[in-house]
Write a protein that holds these residues in place. Structure first.
Motif, PDB file in Angstrom:
ATOM      1  N   ILE A  41      51.091 -58.280 -45.027  1.00 59.33           N
ATOM      2  CA  ILE A  41      50.600 -59.508 -44.849  1.00 59.33           C
ATOM      3  C   ILE A  41      50.777 -60.392 -46.330  1.00 59.33           C
ATOM      4  O   ILE A  41      51.525 -61.255 -46.186  1.00 59.33           O
ATOM      5  CB  ILE A  41      49.196 -59.685 -44.388  1.00 59.33           C
ATOM      6  CG1 ILE A  41      49.024 -58.975 -43.253  1.00 59.33           C
ATOM      7  CG2 ILE A  41      48.563 -61.316 -44.446  1.00 59.33           C
ATOM      8  CD1 ILE A  41      47.616 -59.049 -42.410  1.00 59.33           C
ATOM      9  N   PHE A  42      50.535 -59.654 -47.286  1.00 58.71           N
ATOM     10  CA  PHE A  42      50.632 -60.053 -48.654  1.00 58.71           C
ATOM     11  C   PHE A  42      50.291 -61.442 -48.978  1.00 58.71           C
ATOM     12  O   PHE A  42      50.728 -62.361 -49.481  1.00 58.71           O
ATOM     13  CB  PHE A  42      52.412 -60.162 -48.854  1.00 58.71           C
ATOM     14  CG  PHE A  42      52.496 -59.660 -50.214  1.00 58.71           C
ATOM     15  CD1 PHE A  42      51.861 -58.431 -50.788  1.00 58.71           C
ATOM     16  CD2 PHE A  42      53.185 -60.412 -51.059  1.00 58.71           C
ATOM     17  CE1 PHE A  42      52.180 -57.946 -52.101  1.00 58.71           C
ATOM     18  CE2 PHE A  42      53.469 -60.030 -52.513  1.00 58.71           C
ATOM     19  CZ  PHE A  42      52.918 -58.784 -52.813  1.00 58.71           C
ATOM     20  N   GLY A  43      48.922 -61.743 -48.453  1.00 64.72           N
ATOM     21  CA  GLY A  43      48.210 -63.086 -48.384  1.00 64.72           C
ATOM     22  C   GLY A  43      46.710 -62.827 -48.096  1.00 64.72           C
ATOM     23  O   GLY A  43      46.361 -61.886 -47.909  1.00 64.72           O
ATOM     24  N   PRO A  44      46.057 -64.108 -48.259  1.00 66.14           N
ATOM     25  CA  PRO A  44      44.502 -63.918 -48.073  1.00 66.14           C
ATOM     26  C   PRO A  44      44.088 -63.895 -46.781  1.00 66.14           C
ATOM     27  O   PRO A  44      43.162 -64.685 -46.232  1.00 66.14           O
ATOM     28  CB  PRO A  44      44.014 -65.157 -48.848  1.00 66.14           C
ATOM     29  CG  PRO A  44      45.260 -66.067 -48.700  1.00 66.14           C
ATOM     30  CD  PRO A  44      46.545 -65.288 -48.783  1.00 66.14           C
ATOM     31  N   ILE A  45      44.696 -63.044 -45.952  1.00 70.94           N
ATOM     32  CA  ILE A  45      44.320 -62.981 -44.450  1.00 70.94           C
ATOM     33  C   ILE A  45      43.926 -61.482 -44.170  1.00 70.94           C
ATOM     34  O   ILE A  45      44.788 -60.315 -44.380  1.00 70.94           O
ATOM     35  CB  ILE A  45      45.560 -63.290 -43.569  1.00 70.94           C
ATOM     36  CG1 ILE A  45      45.738 -64.563 -43.894  1.00 70.94           C
ATOM     37  CG2 ILE A  45      45.372 -63.175 -42.248  1.00 70.94           C
ATOM     38  CD1 ILE A  45      47.347 -65.158 -43.303  1.00 70.94           C
TER      39      ILE A  45
END
Ligand code: NAD
Length: 456
Positions: free
Chosen positions: A334-338
């Motif tokens: 994902i590499f994000g705030p999810i």
């Protein structure tokens, strides 16, 4: 000067033997520390321009790690450089055995953008400590951070020892044509494959620090409040753009609701209002990644968050529930705030699901049952991790850091970094005064009997 010229100069400098003495290496490491300390203001400014990262987070997740790495290397280098005794086998007694570390030569470090300073400079510390020269190519995506590193380091270091070169795909591919003695790459799996292939043409040894989907198991018996606190911290640090962040949570179904509630509470505590978010919360690096991340948020699956501010490239901390392994959010890192949360009824099945996928870079377990912790550790192969915490393992310089399978090849940090940039010559030293006739012709049955007795 082109990187090609600098490569040639570094080669000549390395062959002059000047990088090898302990004194020279320590001098460069101290100089690196002073240069960074003297220019911290510019380092903070540049990273803020790249992704609105606060001074606190920059110090905690970038500079402090670089300084600790420098301190360890400066303190331990004389010990690391010493030849190390090894046991001698019976057939070679009364000989002595030892290994001598030697630098590999001219090295190339290619960095990723998510922690632009530490991902470029910690391998540089290892390279210099091991007696190599180094060209470092930080990521073009964090362009201000890359530019400031080039500006301050190229002013202080002669290019024969350390040189920062900026550029993107084309420049990196040009660099890969040079016959480096070591390539150290941090980045994505697909680009890791390109680097490996290019390095193979010259049989150049590589360290590949790559990525993947890192799971976090939450089992019955875990302290749910502390679990939620530590997951939320590690996940939303750097807005989830952390290679070892929890990618998804696997939670025992009987405690799922409780965990989700605590995660929500923690998000509200750690990021109390949208107004102060910019002070404490990092932007997504660019629009392409911003749009990619938004596509992973399906409105029906939002437990908390899902809101965003496109003008600032901010996606608020988002937790998804009612997720299964078949959802698209489970396809790639994902590499994000999810944060997707997947409940399981049977731990064996959950372990199996993780095992069917590429080996994770990190794996976390929140639990109190030692047997279950041991079971997960023995059944799943992964780079490294923590029990009852996330991300913090990489702040311990005594732990080698690296992936397994597609999440990476090789380790670094402190002594492991020194090893990554060294070759260890194995030496057996024999005295002249003793030499049994056993190994020499003419052979006989008696000799065979003795040989078998020694071996078996
Ligand atoms: P990336 O692979 O796109 O880029 C990394 C570097 O490779 C950059 O310097 C870039 O200029 C260069 N590059 C890109 N395409 C190239 C090509 N075709 N040929 C040659 N060079 C090329 O990775 P990224 O987006 O910067 O970083 C994100 C990825 O890195 C994630 O997968 C993350 O998990 C991983 N990562 C791993 C670690 C770790 O320590 N294991 C740390 C941070 C990030």
């Amino acid at each position: 000067m082109t990187p090609q010229n600098i490569f040639a100069e570094q080669r000549e400098f390395f062959l002059s033997e000047q990088t090898k003495p302990l004194k020279f290496r320590i001098k460069q490491l101290k100089k690196l520390k002073k240069t960074l300390l003297d220019n911290e203001k510019y380092l903070y400014e540049a990273i803020y321009k790249d992704f609105g990262k606060s001074k606190f987070e920059t110090y905690a997740t970038e500079l402090s790690l670089i300084y600790s790495e420098l301190n360890i290397a400066i303190k331990k280098l004389s010990k690391w450089m010493k030849p190390k005794k090894k046991r001698t086998n019976l057939a070679n007694l009364p000989g002595k055995s030892y290994i001598i570390p030697e630098p590999l030569g001219v090295s190339l470090v290619i960095g990723a953008w998510n922690y632009p300073y530490q991902l470029s400079l910690i391998p540089v510390i290892s390279a210099i400590a091991a007696g190599n020269t180094v060209i470092v190519k930080p990521s073009e995506l964090s362009k201000n951070s890359s530019a400031v590193m080039a500006k301050i380091l190229n002013r202080k270091f002669i290019p024969e020892i350390l040189y920062v070169t900026e550029g993107g795909v084309k420049e990196t591919q040009d660099l890969l044509k040079l016959n480096f003695d070591k390539i150290f790459f941090t980045g994505s799996v697909p680009v890791g494959k390109i680097i490996y292939k290019e390095a193979a043409k010259n049989l150049t040894p590589v360290t590949l620090e790559l990525g993947g989907k890192s799971p976090t198991f939450v089992l019955k018996g875990a302290n749910i409040k502390m679990t939620a606190k530590r997951i939320v911290w590690g996940k939303f640090l750097n807005a989830g753009q952390t290679c070892v962040a929890t990618d998804y949570v696997l939670v025992d179904k009987s405690i799922e609701t409780e965990l989700l509630k605590e995660i929500k509470k923690q998000i509200n505590i750690q990021f109390p209002s949208m107004e102060i978010l910019p002070e404490n919360y990092v932007q997504i690096i660019n629009e392409r990644n911003f749009d990619r991340l938004l596509k992973l948020i399906k409105p029906k699956q939002i437990y908390i968050g899902g809101t965003f501010d496109k003008s600032k490239r901010i996606i608020h901390p988002t937790v998804l529930h009612n997720i299964s392994f078949d959802d698209s959010v489970m396809d790639d890192e994902i590499f994000g705030p999810i944060l997707p949360v997947i409940p399981f009824e049977n731990l064996e099945n959950a372990i199996q699901k993780v095992k069917e996928r590429p080996k994770p870079l990190a794996l976390y377990i929140f639990a109190s049952d030692k047997k279950l912790i041991k079971k997960i550790h023995s059944k799943i192969s992964f780079g490294g991790g923590a029990v009852n915490d996330t991300v913090m393992q990489l702040t311990n310089g005594n732990l080698p850091f690296g992936g397994a399978g597609t999440s990476g090849t090789g380790n670094y940090h402190a002594y492991a970094g020194f090893q990554a940039f060294s070759h260890f010559k194995s030496i057996l030293k024999k005295p002249f005064w003793f030499e049994p006739s056993l190994k020499y012709a003419p052979y006989s049955n008696k000799k065979m009997k003795w040989l078998k007795r020694l071996i078996e």
